[in-house]
Motif scaffolding. Structure first.
Motif, PDB file in Angstrom:
ATOM      1  N   GLU A 181      -3.384  -1.215   5.883  1.00 10.56           N
ATOM      2  CA  GLU A 181      -2.729  -0.725   4.530  1.00 10.56           C
ATOM      3  C   GLU A 181      -3.619   0.604   4.152  1.00 10.56           C
ATOM      4  O   GLU A 181      -5.027  -0.039   4.005  1.00 10.56           O
ATOM      5  CB  GLU A 181      -2.563  -1.766   3.618  1.00 10.56           C
ATOM      6  CG  GLU A 181      -1.630  -2.832   4.018  1.00 10.56           C
ATOM      7  CD  GLU A 181      -1.266  -3.862   2.999  1.00 10.56           C
ATOM      8  OE1 GLU A 181      -0.150  -4.487   3.095  1.00 10.56           O
ATOM      9  OE2 GLU A 181      -2.428  -4.172   2.329  1.00 10.56           O
ATOM     10  N   SER A 223       0.676  -1.403   0.137  1.00 11.95           N
ATOM     11  CA  SER A 223      -0.051  -0.210  -0.141  1.00 11.95           C
ATOM     12  C   SER A 223       0.712   1.323   0.109  1.00 11.95           C
ATOM     13  O   SER A 223       2.090   1.203   0.129  1.00 11.95           O
ATOM     14  CB  SER A 223      -0.919  -0.102   1.268  1.00 11.95           C
ATOM     15  OG  SER A 223      -0.030   0.035   2.547  1.00 11.95           O
ATOM     16  N   ILE A 240      -4.325   2.823   0.967  1.00 13.27           N
ATOM     17  CA  ILE A 240      -4.178   2.919  -0.634  1.00 13.27           C
ATOM     18  C   ILE A 240      -4.821   4.325  -0.920  1.00 13.27           C
ATOM     19  O   ILE A 240      -5.783   4.598  -0.718  1.00 13.27           O
ATOM     20  CB  ILE A 240      -4.797   1.702  -1.335  1.00 13.27           C
ATOM     21  CG1 ILE A 240      -4.295   0.460  -0.833  1.00 13.27           C
ATOM     22  CG2 ILE A 240      -4.465   1.915  -2.726  1.00 13.27           C
ATOM     23  CD1 ILE A 240      -4.866  -0.701  -1.654  1.00 13.27           C
ATOM     24  N   GLN A 264       1.562   2.254   5.595  1.00 11.90           N
ATOM     25  CA  GLN A 264       1.129   1.141   6.569  1.00 11.90           C
ATOM     26  C   GLN A 264       1.010   1.784   7.993  1.00 11.90           C
ATOM     27  O   GLN A 264       1.807   2.673   8.374  1.00 11.90           O
ATOM     28  CB  GLN A 264       1.842  -0.079   6.597  1.00 11.90           C
ATOM     29  CG  GLN A 264       1.926  -1.024   5.917  1.00 11.90           C
ATOM     30  CD  GLN A 264       3.032  -2.240   5.873  1.00 11.90           C
ATOM     31  OE1 GLN A 264       3.639  -2.161   7.053  1.00 11.90           O
ATOM     32  NE2 GLN A 264       2.946  -3.163   5.067  1.00 11.90           N
TER      33      GLN A 264
END
Length: 545
Positions: free
Chosen positions: A364, A63, A366, A66
């Motif tokens: 994660e 990603s 994104i 984190q």
């Protein structure tokens, strides 16, 4: 129309075709501009495309950012974090965020069922490997995981299912080839657990992917996160059983807890204590056990549990004259883990389900846009509790992104070299044109033309040449890029470059920057040789042949 502009256009349209001096040099200058602009466009587009391609692959396996437990843990098994967090909805609500997903890692060793594996190399030769074990890294994900990156990377099978708990895994083509696996095969994985030796677990391969990024393909396996939660002993699980001893002639229940820090305390209704035992009174009744783990150096009984506590229940129905001794213990039957039968009545037990499913190794994040990485890292860090930290992808894979950053220096060097060559040709062309038009300069000065006005004539002429070169340079450069983008006719060795075709990136800002930079620098530099006009004597110029 200004006089200077008019004369410059006339010179450009009616240049002496018989000139053996200026025409070849002008054509060479034009060609250098065309090729220079085309090369700069292709260079910037290919290198930025390569950077984007590698960057997207790294992010596809992880990603942009984190969120993990703060600390100095250097193993792949990060400290557990509760999945239910107040800050998660706030982060998901940010317009720059695409999704937030839980994850967990667990190293393992795969075992092949075959003594040796034969596979074909890229060269066409056949190689045989006797390796039957391989170190890998399992990544646990949940139903919210973003699979967009892997949808076009699958070469066989399908993605893992989340309709129910299962043992499905997604492996890479590298692992499948080395270990001799195929879709629907079963494989054994061995996991190292704290102080409990290796644990063997069987999985079913449902899909095989190939990202072309060997660094990740050779080790990463995807599965449901519940396996990682259990294997990493996140949370605790409580059990109740009948102890193999009697106290004061009474039967004794014993609490058992697994997972967590191993320093357990038991709550039988009167607070947390170290003792796991509970004396069963005669008659009919029930008891509830709440257990959890605490800090190893915990002092006192008022400390908060480290993990979410787990709860078990026991129902007992013993006659009033029950008497516990060695003889009655020997007659006790353990029918199942939920039913224990004594000579004086039955015990029905409902063990806890465990709290491991409440935990993950982290989150994660994104993003929708790579350019928001630094800004969102700061914003998310301000949103999370003090005991958590954020780590951008650029820090997790410093070596990869340091290598990609070096490519920016290559772009700068190439652009500088091409601009220098183009400028030299442009200056040469202008000087030759001034030399060839010396008579015209003398006549213009004789009729009252100023040095400034005459300089503008030659600068306009050079700019006409420059604009023509920019036009055809853009046509050539963008044409080549378009052909590569739609056909991919230039192939790469994915094992070396991690990409199978030469990537191109069409960025309007980059195109505008290149064209603007070329015009501005050439214009500034061309002003200097134009001052040569002021040094020309009109009388000598008119006589010049």
């Amino acid at each position: 129309m200004k006089t200077e502009f008019f004369i410059a256009r006339r010179i450009l349209k009616s240049e002496d075709k018989k000139s053996k001096l200026s025409k070849p040099i002008v054509l060479i200058s034009l060609a250098s501009i065309v090729l220079g602009v085309a090369i700069m466009l292709v260079t910037v587009s290919v290198i930025t495309g390569f950077q984007d391609g590698i960057r997207n692959k790294v992010i596809g396996f992880g990603s942009h950012i984190q969120i993990t437990k703060d600390g100095l843990n250097k193993s792949m098994e990060s400290a557990p974090i509760l999945i239910k967090q107040d800050f998660i909805p706030e982060i998901k609500a940010l317009s720059e965020v695409k999704t937030v997903q839980a994850f967990g890692y667990k190293p393992a060793i795969l075992q092949s069922f075959r003594d040796s594996v034969s596979f074909e190399l890229a060269s066409g030769d056949t190689n045989r490997s006797s390796t039957d074990i391989k170190g890998v890294l399992f990544k646990g994900v949940d139903e919210n995981y973003d699979w967009d990156f892997f949808k076009n990377k699958l070469i066989a099978g399908r993605l893992i299912s989340f309709e129910n708990e299962n043992n499905e895994i997604l492996i890479s083509e590298d692992i499948a080839r080395l270990m001799g696996y195929q879709v629907n095969d079963h494989c054994d994985a061995f996991f190292i657990r704290d102080n409990s030796g290796p644990k063997k677990q069987k999985f079913q391969i449902v899909g095989i992917y190939n990202s072309g990024f060997e660094e990740f393909d050779k080790k990463l396996i995807f599965t449901q996160i519940n396996h990682i939660q259990t294997l990493n002993n996140w949370g605790v699980q409580s059990f109740i059983t009948l102890a193999d001893t009697c106290i004061n002639n009474q039967f004794v229940l014993k609490g058992i807890t697994t997972g967590g820090s191993k320093n357990y305390k038991y709550h039988w209704g009167m607070g947390y204590y170290d003792s796991p035992y509970f004396l069963i009174p005669p008659g009919k009744g029930s008891v509830q056990l709440i257990s959890s783990d605490f800090e190893q150096l915990s002092l006192g009984r008022d400390r908060e549990p480290l993990s979410l506590p787990d709860t078990s229940h026991a129902l007992f129905n013993l006659s009033e004259n029950c008497h516990c001794n060695d003889s009655t213990l020997a007659q006790t039957e353990f029918i199942s883990s939920n039913l224990i039968r004594t000579p004086f009545g039955d015990l029905t037990i409902e063990n806890g389900n465990g709290t491991h499913h409440y935990y993950s190794g982290g989150f994660e994040v994104i993003l929708n846009n790579w350019d928001d990485l630094d800004k969102m890292d700061d914003i998310i860090y301000e949103e999370i509790p003090y005991d958590l930290k954020t780590t951008p992808i650029t820090e997790m894979h410093r070596d990869i992104f340091a290598w990609l950053d070096l490519l920016d220096m290559n772009i700068a060097i190439i652009i500088v070299l091409i601009l220098v060559v183009s400028l030299i040709n442009m200056i040469t062309s202008l000087l030759v044109l001034i030399l060839e038009k010396t008579n015209m300069i003398g006549i213009l000065k004789a009729v009252g033309g100023s040095n400034k006005s005459i300089r503008y004539i030659f600068i306009y002429h050079a700019l006409f040449l420059l604009i023509r070169g920019l036009f055809w340079g853009n046509v050539l450069g963008l044409g080549l890029l378009a052909i590569q983008h739609f056909t991919g006719f230039i192939q790469l060795d994915a094992t070396v470059y991690s990409l199978d075709t030469v990537p191109v990136s069409f960025n309007l800002l980059h195109i505008l920057y290149i064209n603007s930079l070329t015009v501005i620098i050439c214009f500034i530099v061309l002003i200097l040789p134009s001052y040569l006009v002021s040094k020309i004597n009109p009388i000598k110029a008119i006589r010049f042949d």
